[in-house]
Write an enzyme that holds these catalytic residues in place. Structure first.
Site, PDB file in Angstrom:
ATOM      1  N   GLY A   1       0.816  -1.214   0.000  1.00 41.08           N
ATOM      2  CA  GLY A   1       0.000   0.000   0.000  1.00 41.08           C
ATOM      3  C   GLY A   1       0.846   1.258   0.000  1.00 41.08           C
ATOM      4  CG  ASP A   2       3.390   1.725   3.180  1.00 44.14           C
ATOM      5  OD1 ASP A   2       2.302   2.194   3.535  1.00 44.14           O
ATOM      6  OD2 ASP A   2       4.047   0.918   3.854  1.00 44.14           O
TER       7      ASP A   2
END
Length: 301
Positions: A250-251
């Site tokens: 996600g990052d």
């Protein structure tokens, strides 16, 4: 310039055990130590994509020194605040038939420590990008993201927020440039059950109505849905590949979106770059590399 803030960074001790047995001695088949924290992950992937940035946040003790050393080893620039007491946390990421995590608590951050951060943030200028990502330590005000965005609200900075719950909802009034909840977090924000894409789009648009300019909903293997500032809905399937590592995907999507946007300020291309970058991390032992991102980007374009 792009800045990331990681309030509670960690050393992530990643181990793989073929068949983990609770209560028994288990031997690893793979182990590695990475600098961890959502903001740090964003910084590393941005650097992998040739985007200069500065990682801000707090470190403490010998673990803090190692976090900074490892972040710099990826070529990243840092401006961490070194705390006088405590130690930065160590998080254990156990990969077996199921993934498990044990996350440490981290050091206390005082009011004086916060003031040091505010002074650094006062130097940000119009057009800079500030990434606020992840949870916050218990010693900090629960509305710390809100405090930061209010302090900088007149500087015309692009805020990117990857957080959950009230931490995210409270900052929407400051019109963040991008927010990125996943589909599970989206459901939790509104205390609903999301059954299909129509539900995702419905609640993502509610977040826009509450102030967010662009909303990116990650859906793991199902790809992602993006609602841009013109309320246009764009969908993307995830590229094909074997998921090896969900930590940091996600990052990486956030980093990819930023890198894609900075090329020509096209939101549709930023979205595709984000999907490719998130998938590149998911298909790798570590975080996304430039080569892997562009390999997958060809599947999306």
């Amino acid at each position: 310039m792009i800045y990331t803030i990681t309030f509670n960074p960690a050393l992530d001790y990643v181990v793989r055990v073929h068949d983990f047995k609770l209560g028994e001695v288990n031997r690893t088949s793979y182990e590695e130590v990475y600098p961890g924290g959502k903001g740090i992950n964003v910084s590393i992937v941005l650097k992998n994509l040739d985007e200069k940035n500065i990682a801000l946040g707090y470190i403490a003790g010998f673990t803090g020194d190692e976090i900074e050393r490892k972040v710099k080893s990826f070529g990243c620039s840092t401006d961490f605040i070194k705390l006088s007491n405590g130690m930065s946390r160590i998080n254990v990421k156990l990969k077996s038939k199921e993934e498990s995590e044990i996350n440490g608590q981290g050091p206390n951050i005082s009011d004086n420590d916060l003031e040091q951060l505010y002074k650094k943030l006062d130097l940000l200028q119009k057009g800079d990008i500030l990434v606020l990502a992840g949870s916050i330590p218990k010693t900090l005000p629960k509305n710390i993201y809100e405090i930061i965005m209010e302090k900088l609200s007149k500087k015309e900075i692009k805020f990117i927020v990857d957080a959950t719950g009230e931490l995210l909802l409270n900052v929407l009034k400051y019109s963040p440039f991008l927010i990125k909840p996943n589909h599970h977090e989206l459901a939790e924000l509104f205390n609903v059950t999301i059954k299909n894409e129509e539900d995702i789009i419905k609640y993502a648009k509610k977040l826009k109505e509450m102030g967010a300019r662009n909303v990116l909903i990650s859906r793991a293997a199902d790809g992602a849905i993006f609602i841009n500032e013109d309320n246009e809905v764009i969908k993307s399937r995830a590229p094909k590949g074997r998921v090896i590592n969900s930590v940091g995907a996600g990052d990486s999507m956030v980093a990819g979106f930023i890198a894609g946007y900075l090329k020509n300020e096209r939101l549709d291309e930023a979205f595709k770059m984000g999907v490719a970058t998130g998938s590149a991390s998911a298909f790798s032992e570590g975080l996304a590399t430039k080569e892997k991102v562009y390999e997958l980007l060809n599947e999306i374009l």
